[in-house]
Design an enzyme around this catalytic site. Structure first.
Site, PDB file in Angstrom:
ATOM      1  N   ASP A 297     -20.856 -49.879 -21.995  1.00 37.70           N
ATOM      2  CA  ASP A 297     -20.808 -51.264 -21.544  1.00 37.70           C
ATOM      3  C   ASP A 297     -21.378 -52.142 -22.666  1.00 37.70           C
ATOM      4  O   ASP A 297     -21.883 -51.652 -23.683  1.00 37.70           O
ATOM      5  CB  ASP A 297     -21.551 -51.447 -20.210  1.00 37.70           C
ATOM      6  CG  ASP A 297     -21.018 -52.653 -19.438  1.00 37.70           C
ATOM      7  OD1 ASP A 297     -20.439 -53.569 -20.068  1.00 37.70           O
ATOM      8  OD2 ASP A 297     -21.180 -52.705 -18.207  1.00 37.70           O
TER       9      ASP A 297
HETATM   10  C1  BGC Z   1     -19.787 -55.920 -17.919  1.00 39.11           C
HETATM   11  C2  BGC Z   1     -18.516 -55.113 -17.982  1.00 39.11           C
HETATM   12  C3  BGC Z   1     -17.496 -55.787 -18.858  1.00 39.11           C
HETATM   13  C4  BGC Z   1     -18.107 -56.058 -20.208  1.00 39.11           C
HETATM   14  C5  BGC Z   1     -17.139 -56.705 -21.178  1.00 39.11           C
HETATM   15  C6  BGC Z   1     -20.260 -56.358 -19.283  1.00 39.11           C
HETATM   16  O1  BGC Z   1     -21.307 -57.267 -19.186  1.00 39.11           O
HETATM   17  O2  BGC Z   1     -20.781 -55.149 -17.272  1.00 39.11           O
HETATM   18  O3  BGC Z   1     -18.011 -54.906 -16.686  1.00 39.11           O
HETATM   19  O4  BGC Z   1     -16.356 -54.971 -18.969  1.00 39.11           O
HETATM   20  O5  BGC Z   1     -19.221 -56.905 -20.050  1.00 39.11           O
HETATM   21  O6  BGC Z   1     -16.863 -57.991 -20.856  1.00 39.11           O
END
Ligand code: BGC
Length: 751
Positions: A297
């Site tokens: 993530d």
């Molecule tokens: C979120 C993810 C997301 C990623 C990219 C993160 O803060 O937890 O779900 O895919 O950002 O935008």
């Protein structure tokens, strides 16, 4: 989009570089090469053989463009990495002109010409926005959900994207967590059914088709178990809870052929997702045989330092890669530290090669080597985004997702010849709040609000809109003005609930009532005494106890997407029959959380009224406000008890029949729900668990027999010796209208 956008200064947050508490270095130096064929295609092997360490590491680097902002960090120098051939993917970017420009650099101006992955969060549509995923789950319509993702994938692919960070599969029982909006609710089984449908929708029949994208399920493994409902907090749970509650949706998508997993920010058993070898390697790759890629993530590799499981960024890089994380999303650990760690032998070359091979294999499967510009066609982009058929699908799914929670005296539907209608409240006419929290490339100006929808379906009526302040409050004067308008109206719609920014990531709430003093507005308007329906916009179950006591009719609209206001308006005047059912329990108060249908038994079950020394509260009922599976229709249905064979041999199909009758005066669609329970088992089993559902459309007075089927594996659970198994013996099957309105039958399973 200009090149200037990607030429952003290389800055990185102080927070990510702060040394965490000193910890011993990660123990595992085992090589993580499971489930990568020793040799991939000749093309991939040939590339791998020619790559420098820096180029290999580059394939594991994923940086954000500034097109959309989805995290707290500023973007390092994307352009320089790209031009050196040290960048595998870019996210938060879309549109053909921009992605082509980046892809041209990768393919034509780097030494090896390896094409880029383009990732984006497409949670409920790309340009045509569908209801939030939790709302879609309320439709219990797998074909419609798969269709929505086909459209979302097609639109994303038409905008140059080849990889979506969806579906989100986190099961959660805590509505304080804003991200409950992104998932399918509280049932692990339903989460698996919906997750698999979503993956099929995105990936289509062929991943290399120009209108398919690779799906990336998230956030593996127990992000939904965040403590106190706050984002990013630890998941403290047992291996059984992990296996039975949080992992089933993920496992179901491996069977559906998903190509990517995103590791969770939070920790399971003290070990954060990206460093969790138990999850990423032992379970995902060895047990489940997953051959695709694992991405971290946003910034999560560096956050290992803040978690306190590594001493510094270098150790974070080493530990994450060895645990099974292939790609670092937005960070400096892989790109800055891995080349040296590999060169000096701290990280074996075989570990690096396995990760790179997986990434290259995904690129090959997406058709990127043969057609790097296949998803970059301006004419297709223009013809695809927000196409009429996509809008129609969004409207239909929004209609199916609406849940009628209350309808006293059958106030709804309103007569279609109503002359004056007052739409009162902060959500009456807000376009962004109609779209919802993760609206990708959705344009607020495209959205049909509730007020606009009512004007469309009642062209001859006077539709008066009074926002009466914002979500957090209204002044006495604003309320007085709303009351004055309500007095002149034939019917009133109260548009209440949350703003879209009050749900989703980083939007946890400790209070689950209507935000601010919306109840004061509702009370004043209800006191006028006109036929009044409350329409709720929200990304989570709300504790609406006062509203439910005082308002005669309530329709839950979630955040309904581009066509949402039209879907609601058509439903309010009876052009659409409400048929959504809650995929999540609504509590009466925050103190009851967690509250969910498939909870375990206790030696002292709660009683009603509460008796001392039982699992009850002194000051609150243990009943929910609305149970899982609940939802009314404009007609009524009667369900017979379930019928089935009393003895079933394992391996044989298990069929359960239920008669459903439309006992009302309007046509409608019932949802027959099936739950199971094992009365005696090695470990206490949940009181009931959803294992089947089926829609049946019925004319007034009509009866139909619905047959639902079960498989022996639907009865399996995680045994103490660490495996899934189905016991022989007694089982209870319960069927009916919702999880609190069921009739049952018993059968014996013989091995
Ligand atoms: C979120 C993810 C997301 C990623 C990219 C993160 O803060 O937890 O779900 O895919 O950002 O935008």
């Amino acid at each position: 989009m200009t090149a200037a956008l990607v030429a952003v200064a290389l800055t990185f947050p102080a927070q990510a570089q702060m040394p965490g508490p000193q910890q011993p270095p990660a123990a595992s130096a085992q090589v993580n090469v499971q489930n990568v064929p020793e040799r991939a295609s000749a093309r991939v092997e040939d590339l791998l053989a020619r790559m420098t360490i820096a180029e290999k590491v580059g394939q594991l680097v994923l940086l954000s463009s500034n097109r959309a902002v989805t995290g707290p960090y500023t973007t390092p120098d994307v352009t320089g990495s790209l031009e050196r051939g040290e960048l595998g993917g870019i996210f938060n970017t879309y549109d053909v002109a921009f992605t082509r420009q980046l892809q041209e650099t990768a393919v034509k101006r780097t030494r090896l010409g390896i094409p880029l992955l383009f990732g984006f969060d497409v949670l409920h549509g790309h340009r045509t926005i569908f209801p939030i995923p939790l709302g879609q789950a309320a439709s219990f319509d797998l074909a419609a959900i798969e269709g929505a993702e086909r459209i979302a994938g097609r639109e994303a692919a038409a905008a140059g994207i080849n990889w979506v960070y969806a579906p989100m599969l986190d099961v959660t029982r805590d509505p304080r967590w804003g991200r409950i909006a992104e998932g399918a609710g509280e049932s692990p089984w339903l989460g698996g059914q919906i997750g698999a449908a979503r993956v099929r929708g995105f990936q289509g029949e062929r991943l290399d088709a120009d209108d398919s994208v690779a799906a990336c399920v998230k956030h593996f493994g127990a992000n939904g178990a965040v403590e106190s409902g706050r984002d990013y907090t630890a998941g403290s749970l047992s291996e059984r809870a992990l296996r039975e509650t949080y992992l089933p949706p993920f496992k179901a998508t491996v069977a559906a052929g998903v190509r990517c997993f995103m590791a969770a920010f939070n920790s399971f058993d003290g070990v954060p997702g990206v460093a969790n070898r138990h999850l990423l390697t032992d379970i995902l790759r060895k047990e489940w045989g997953f051959p695709g890629i694992v991405v971290s993530d946003f910034g999560a590799v560096e956050e290992l330092v803040t978690h306190g499981v590594v001493a510094d960024r270098e150790e974070a890089a080493s530990r994450a890669l060895k645990a099974g994380t292939d790609i670092e999303m937005q960070g400096e650990a892989f790109r800055r530290d891995l080349p040296r760690l590999v060169a000096e032998g701290t990280v074996p070359m075989a570990v690096l090669d396995a990760a790179v091979r997986r990434v290259l294999m995904l690129k090959e499967a997406l058709g990127l080597f043969d057609k790097p510009f296949g998803r970059m066609d301006e004419a297709r982009e223009r013809g695809t985004l927000f196409a009429p058929a996509h809008r129609q699908a969004s409207l239909e799914l929004a209609e199916k997702s609406l849940v009628l929670l209350k309808n006293d005296r059958r106030i709804l539907p309103f007569p279609s010849d109503v002359r004056r209608i007052a739409v009162i409240g902060p959500l009456a006419d807000d376009r962004a709040d109609t779209l919802g929290p993760w609206a990708a490339n959705g344009q607020p100006e495209d959205a049909i609000t509730l007020a606009a929808g009512l004007r469309q379906v009642l062209p001859k009526a006077v539709v008066e809109v009074v926002s009466a302040g914002g979500v957090n409050g209204s002044s006495p004067e604003e309320r007085a003005a709303a009351v004055a308008v309500a007095r002149t109206a034939d019917v009133v719609v109260l548009a209440l609930g949350e703003k879209s920014t009050q749900s989703g990531e980083a939007a946890s709430r400790a209070d689950l009532g209507l935000p601010g003093d919306q109840m004061a507005l509702a009370r004043d308007v209800l006191a006028v005494g006109k036929p009044t329906a409350a329409v709720l916009f929200h990304g989570r179950p709300l504790a609406l106890t006062s509203l439910v006591e005082e308002a005669p009719a309530i329709l839950s609209a979630w955040f309904p997407g581009s066509m949402g206001g039209l879907a609601i308006a058509r439903t309010l005047i009876g052009e659409n029959e409400p048929r959504g059912r809650l995929p999540v329990t609504f509590p009466r108060s925050v103190g009851q959380i967690p509250l969910y249908h498939d909870h375990l038994r206790t030696g002292r079950p709660p009683t009603n009224p509460p008796r001392p020394y039982t699992a009850s509260y002194l000051d609150e009922s243990t009943d929910p406000l609305f149970p899982f599976g609940y939802g009314l229709s404009y007609t009524d249905f009667a369900f017979s008890p379930p019928r089935m064979a009393p003895i079933v041999k394992s391996g044989e199909p298990i069929a359960v029949a239920v008669d459903v009758t439309n006992t009302g005066r309007r046509p409608g669609t019932a949802l027959v729900q099936l739950y199971i329970n094992q009365p005696v088992a090695e470990a206490s089993r949940p009181v009931k668990e959803l294992r089947g559902f089926h829609h049946v459309a019925l004319e007034p007075g009509e009866t139909r027999t619905v047959t639902l089927s079960l498989k022996a594996e639907d009865l399996a659970y995680w045994h103490a010796d660490g495996r899934w198994a189905t016991d022989a013996g007694r089982f209870r099957v319960m069927t009916g209208a919702n999880s609190a309105d069921l009739q049952d039958v018993e059968f014996t399973l013989q091995h």
